[in-house]
Design a protein around this motif. Structure first.
Motif, short mmCIF file in Angstrom:
data_model
loop_
_atom_site.label_atom_id
_atom_site.label_comp_id
_atom_site.label_asym_id
_atom_site.label_seq_id
_atom_site.Cartn_x
_atom_site.Cartn_y
_atom_site.Cartn_z
N HIS A 100 42.33 11.85 -1.95
CA HIS A 100 43.10 12.99 -2.43
C HIS A 100 42.99 14.14 -1.45
CE1 HIS A 100 42.22 10.59 -6.00
NE2 HIS A 100 43.42 10.97 -6.38
N GLN A 103 40.97 17.48 -3.92
CA GLN A 103 40.17 16.60 -4.77
C GLN A 103 40.48 16.81 -6.24
OE1 GLN A 103 38.59 14.14 -3.74
NE2 GLN A 103 37.98 14.57 -1.65
N ARG A 104 40.43 15.71 -6.97
CA ARG A 104 40.70 15.78 -8.41
C ARG A 104 39.68 16.68 -9.11
NH1 ARG A 104 41.77 10.28 -11.06
NH2 ARG A 104 42.70 11.62 -12.62
N SER A 105 38.45 16.71 -8.59
CA SER A 105 37.41 17.53 -9.21
C SER A 105 37.71 19.03 -9.09
CB SER A 105 36.04 17.22 -8.59
OG SER A 105 36.05 17.51 -7.20
N PRO A 109 46.13 16.92 -8.38
CA PRO A 109 46.79 15.91 -9.22
C PRO A 109 46.66 14.51 -8.63
CG PRO A 109 48.43 17.07 -7.92
CD PRO A 109 47.11 17.75 -7.64
N LEU A 110 46.82 13.51 -9.48
CA LEU A 110 46.84 12.12 -9.05
C LEU A 110 48.30 11.74 -8.85
CD1 LEU A 110 45.52 9.38 -8.57
CD2 LEU A 110 45.61 8.97 -11.02
N ASN A 114 49.76 14.25 -3.27
CA ASN A 114 48.38 14.69 -3.08
C ASN A 114 47.49 13.55 -2.56
OD1 ASN A 114 46.25 16.65 -3.24
ND2 ASN A 114 45.50 15.56 -5.04
#
Length: 148
Positions: A100, A103-105, A109-110, A114
């Motif tokens: 990503h 980062q998703r953290s 977004p997924l 991204n």
């Protein structure tokens, strides 16, 4: 998934293989020819290291597995090699993952926009770091593989 398998899945997607889980021999041969043609176009490599059974197995996986689908979509949009290859962060591992950009953290977004392809070594080493922070850090996969 290895880098070669990712390239094969991209060729499968470009060949627009859908179809059935139990194709006829003729359908399998036609599918293999279409995929080999796309492989040559994608990689420029006339050596095709897969069997017809490999093509069939991975086309079924690609059709049924959402993680594989997004990885292929990312590779087709942004490139199928590790983003960090030849950028001074050490050698890449063979296994390829969808990384990503944000980062998703940290709220990223997924989705394909991204996403980027990263080898497992770089993806694990970068963890929650931004790309900019990782590139500025002294961390390399060479250090990581030696346990330092």
């Amino acid at each position: 998934m290895t880098g070669n398998e990712l390239h094969l899945c991209c060729a499968i997607r470009l060949a627009k293989l859908g179809g059935r889980d139990r194709p006829t021999t003729s359908q399998r041969m036609n599918a293999a020819l279409a995929v080999m043609t796309e492989w040559l176009t994608l990689t420029g490599d006339s050596f095709f290291p897969f069997t017809i059974d490999d093509i069939e197995r991975l086309s079924i996986l690609l059709r049924k597995n959402s993680d594989a689908k997004i990885k292929v979509d990312i590779a087709l949009k942004h490139g199928a090699e590790c983003y960090f290859k030849s950028r001074g962060k050490g050698p890449c591992s063979e296994d390829i993952e969808a990384g990503h950009i944000v980062q998703r953290s940290t709220g990223g977004p997924l989705n394909v926009e991204n996403g980027q392809i990263e080898c497992r070594s770089h993806n694990n080493q970068r963890r929650a770091m931004s790309i900019e922070d990782y590139m500025k850090s002294s961390a390399t996969t060479e250090q990581h593989s030696h346990g330092t």
